[in-house]
Structures are given as structure tokens and as C-alpha cells.
Design an enzyme around this catalytic site. Structure first.
Site, short mmCIF file in Angstrom:
data_model
loop_
_atom_site.label_atom_id
_atom_site.label_comp_id
_atom_site.label_asym_id
_atom_site.label_seq_id
_atom_site.Cartn_x
_atom_site.Cartn_y
_atom_site.Cartn_z
N PHE A 184 2.11 10.49 -7.23
CA PHE A 184 1.00 9.11 -7.18
C PHE A 184 1.07 8.62 -8.35
O PHE A 184 -0.12 7.54 -8.73
CB PHE A 184 -0.60 9.06 -6.84
CG PHE A 184 -0.24 9.62 -4.80
CD1 PHE A 184 1.13 9.74 -4.30
CD2 PHE A 184 -1.45 10.14 -4.80
CE1 PHE A 184 1.24 9.69 -3.12
CE2 PHE A 184 -1.20 11.15 -3.49
CZ PHE A 184 0.05 11.04 -3.10
N CYS B 140 0.73 -1.01 0.16
CA CYS B 140 0.02 0.01 0.19
C CYS B 140 0.78 1.63 0.09
O CYS B 140 0.53 2.35 -0.52
CB CYS B 140 -0.73 -0.03 1.07
SG CYS B 140 -1.76 1.53 1.39
N TRP C 265 1.98 1.40 -3.50
CA TRP C 265 1.52 1.69 -4.56
C TRP C 265 1.41 2.98 -4.18
O TRP C 265 1.52 3.91 -5.27
CB TRP C 265 -0.03 1.48 -3.97
CG TRP C 265 -0.82 1.75 -5.50
CD1 TRP C 265 -1.42 1.14 -5.90
CD2 TRP C 265 -1.64 3.24 -4.75
NE1 TRP C 265 -2.49 2.13 -7.08
CE2 TRP C 265 -3.33 2.73 -5.72
CE3 TRP C 265 -1.96 3.77 -3.94
CZ2 TRP C 265 -3.43 3.85 -5.85
CZ3 TRP C 265 -2.52 4.84 -3.69
CH2 TRP C 265 -4.27 5.05 -5.48
N HIS C 266 1.99 4.42 -3.04
CA HIS C 266 1.32 6.24 -3.24
C HIS C 266 2.65 6.43 -3.76
O HIS C 266 2.30 7.51 -4.66
CB HIS C 266 1.28 6.07 -1.98
CG HIS C 266 0.02 5.90 -1.52
ND1 HIS C 266 -0.53 4.62 -0.53
CD2 HIS C 266 -1.39 6.54 -1.29
CE1 HIS C 266 -1.61 5.10 -0.16
NE2 HIS C 266 -2.00 5.96 -0.85
N GLY C 267 3.84 5.35 -4.29
CA GLY C 267 4.66 6.21 -4.97
C GLY C 267 6.54 5.48 -4.55
O GLY C 267 6.27 4.68 -3.92
#
Length: 422
Positions: A422, A278, A281-283
């Protein structure tokens, strides 16, 4: 509507529109193949692999090359297409629900393309599942009441973004761009508090605008935020924050890994893996990875006996504890490097003392107004329901928010788009 969505994306990405076109064709074809052939699991696996390959190449190649070589240069600098994290996850969820036979594969390319590329939620969510909008995509009709409701929701989302988030973002940027050596504890706490409210109202504002535009066209998008800062635990926070993402990871990763059906150790490992991914996934940076692990750690703590003692605390103490943990975590989100993040957290806990007056002057009356508005809007209050029930007062509020937001947009050049990473 499909043409408008493609024009919207081309306006921001030019030739990189081919990325979303590839994603559309890929998921459209694999959806049909999964539903048509016996080796459904094989086609599902290949489809997911190709989706992940697409997002990995554009989003993470630079990061891994940087880790592997000290000669990283602009020659390796691969462009990150807007919204790739969102439309890739929508494509994967589409393949999953076809494999589970929850829906049939869509054989109408125009309709499916519209689902993937619909411009309001394309670049900032929410992550919409096909089963949630399939019926309404067939009609694309809205009555008068839905249009008014959509306009209202869009206006309130615009106000969140322009009036609150942008205003507080100025002060968050000022603090994080200042030499940390001259910052005291009080200033750094006010700085991260400003960023906490900025990212919440920015993100939830975009989600509300997307949902509002969707309603105007007869589409009901899921709620993405539900007063997350009112949470009394990190677990509750993730039930309220970016709901469509947390439910995506729950349904398509945590539960397939065994969920709560396996032993305690496996649950902890699964939880850790989910939040590691997670964060990633954001960066593509260590800061996002650490942020994910940080939240995963506190979620693991809440599954131990420690949570029993925590639940015995007064609700106000649990609130402040949870809110403080969330704010500290946002440092990894906002700081540019892991070194900066660690340095900033040390300042939060008093490394430079409590207060340096010359830096405290960063905050002024406009910041105070932003913080007050944040306190009124970010937490659950009883007067919220009463305000929404009074149609006259609520209508006046919405009209006021619309004109103030428009004035600020015209008069102010500061309008950051914080999701480019993102």
C-alpha cells in the site's frame, strides 16, 4: 516528537526519507500560498497535481511500464516508500480544507511536519485531517486518564495484531501457497476466511495502536473500524470499514463530482469511478483494481430495486450474503495474480469438489482458537458493552492480552507487515 518520527521513518526507509520531506515542504508552502493569494484555485490545483505526481511516480510507474513493455526489468524497479498513500492523502486533504477556509494555513513548519509524519499513524493510518487534530497538536498534553485509556487501546490493538491476525495469517499463507489443483471447496473457504479475519485484525489492530499512542500524547485520532463484518449490506460495510479512507473519497472525490445531487446515471458513474480509484489506491496491480470495481458493482446493485427485495430478507440471511460477498472480494486482495484470483474463486464454488482430507489437515487447534477469538471480537455482541463496563474484568483482560502478546512476539518470528504493497 518530530525528531522521533523522523528517526522512525529513517529506520525503515533510510535515504527515502527525502520523499516525506518533499511532501511536507510541498504541502506547507502550497497551504500558505492558497490562503495568501487571490488565485487560490490555481494553487490548489497545482498542489494536488504535485501530490498525485509524487504518489504516481513511486507507486505506479512500475505498473504502467509493465503494461507498456514486455522488456520490464529490475532497471525500472522503483522503490515504494512506506506510508506514501497515507501521508499524500493527508496532504491533499490539508490543501482542500484551507481552500474551503475551514482552517487557516499553518505557518509553523515544525508543527505541520509533526502532523504529516507522526509515527503511530504514518504507515498504516488512520488518515487524519488537520482540522481534527489542530487544537491538540498545539498542546500535546495528556492527563492521567487519557494516558491509561491510550495504553489500554494500544494493548488491545497489539493483541488483535499479534494474537489473532498473525495466528490466522499462518494458515492463510499456507492455503494460498499450496498448489490450487489439490484444494477442495471447504479448504479454500477456510483459507479465505482466515485471511478475512487476518486483514481485519491486522489493520484495525494497527489503527487501535495508533489511536492509543495518540491518546498518550493528547491527540484524538478518528475511529477507523466499527465492526465492519457485522454489516447487512456492502454500503453499510463501507461505513464501518477503513472509515477515514471511505470518508476521504466521499468528501474529496464523490461529493465534488456531484454526489447524490446529480441524476441516477451520474451517481452510478461517480460511484464506479470512486471505487475504481479506491482499488487502485490500495496497490499498483490489476487485482486491486478489480477489487475496487467488484465493490463498486455491488454498491451500484444496492441502489437499484433489487435492494428493496434484499431488505425483505431476514437479517441473518442478509448478513451471510454480505459476509460472503466480502470474503470473495478478499481473494483479489490476497492472491498474487489475477489468474490466481479467478482460479481460487472457481475452487470456492466447487471446481475440485468439496473436500480433500490430506489438505484439510493444514488447520489445527491453534487455527480453531484463532477463529473462535475472531468470532468473539469481529462481530457486535451484547456482552461487549457489559465487559467494558466491568472495570475489574476489563483490566484483567487488558493485562492478560499484554503479557500474551509480549510472549508471542518474543517466541515467534512470524510477524508479517502486510501493508508494504500500500
Amino acid at each position: 516528537m518530530l525528531l522521533a518520527s523522523f528517526v522512525f521513518y529513517f529506520w525503515g526507509e533510510q535515504e527515502y526519507i527525502f520523499v516525506i520531506l518533499v511532501s511536507i515542504i510541498l504541502n506547507f508552502l502550497f497551504g500558505i500560498w492558497i490562503s495568501s493569494f487571490e488565485r487560490r484555485k490555481l494553487f490548489l490545483g497545482i498542489g494536488i497535481f504535485l501530490n498525485l505526481l509524487l504518489i504516481f511516480y513511486f507507486k505506479y510507474t512500475n505498473f504502467f511500464l509493465l503494461q507498456l513493455t514486455n522488456t520490464f526489468s529490475t532497471n525500472y524497479n522503483i522503490h515504494l516508500p512506506l506510508g506514501i498513500s497515507f501521508f499524500t492523502f493527508q496532504g491533499i486533504s490539508y490543501l482542500f480544507v484551507i481552500y474551503r477556509k475551514d482552517i487557516y494555513a499553518d505557518k509553523n513548519l515544525i508543527r505541520f511536519s509533526f502532523y504529516i509524519s507522526f509515527f503511530p499513524q504514518l504507515i498504516a493510518g488512520p488518515i487524519v485531517r488537520y482540522s481534527e487534530v489542530f487544537q491538540s497538536v498545539n498542546k500535546l498534553k495528556a492527563n492521567h486518564k487519557e494516558i491509561i485509556s491510550g495504553l489500554t487501546l494500544f494493548t488491545l490493538g497489539l493483541g488483535k495484531k499479534v494474537i489473532i491476525a498473525n495466528n490466522l495469517g499462518i494458515y492463510a499463507d499456507e492455503v494460498f501457497s499450496t498448489d490450487f489443483k489439490i484444494l477442495g471447496s471447504a479448504v479454500t473457504w477456510l483459507g479465505i476466511l482466515s485471511y478475512s479475519f487476518q486483514i481485519y485484525f491486522d489493520f484495525s489492530g494497527y489503527s487501535d495502536m495508533a489511536r492509543g499512542l495518540g491518546k498518550m500524547f493528547g491527540l484524538d485520532f478518528p475511529v477507523n473500524f466499527n465492526y465492519p463484518y457485522s454489516s447487512l449490506s456492502i454500503q453499510e460495510f463501507w461505513r464501518r470499514w477503513h472509515i477515514t479512507l471511505s470518508s476521504w473519497f466521499r468528501d474529496y472525490l464523490y461529493i465534488p463530482l456531484g454526489g447524490n445531487r446529480v441524476g441516477y446515471i451520474r451517481q452510478i458513474i461517480n460511484l464506479f469511478l470512486v471505487f475504481l480509484l479506491c482499488g487502485f489506491w490500495h496497490g499498483a496491480s490489476w487485482n486491486f483494481v478489480i477489487w475496487g470495481v467488484y465493490h463498486g458493482f455491488f454498491l451500484m446493485i444496492e441502489r437499484t430495486k433489487i435492494q428493496i427485495y434484499s431488505n425483505r430478507l431476514y437479517a441473518i440471511l442478509r448478513f451471510f450474503l454480505t459476509f460472503s460477498i466480502i470474503n470473495i472480494g478478499w481473494v483479489f486482495f490476497r492472491a498474487n495474480t489475477l489468474t490466481d484470483s479467478i482460479g481460487y474463486i472457481r475452487l470456492l464454488f466447487g471446481e475440485n469438489g468439496f473436500l480433500f482430507p490430506q489438505v484439510f489437515s493444514i488447520f489445527d487447534f491453534k487455527w480453531l482458537i484463532g477463529i473462535i477469538l475472531s468470532g468473539l471480537c469481529a462481530f457486535e455482541w451484547r456482552f461487549h458493552s457489559k465487559l467494558f463496563e466491568n472495570k475489574l474484568l476489563f483490566s484483567i483482560l487488558v493485562i492478560f492480552v499484554f503479557f500474551v502478546s509480549t510472549f508471542i512476539l518474543v517466541a515467534n518470528n512470524y510477524n508479517p507487515f502486510i501493508y508494504y504493497r500500500f
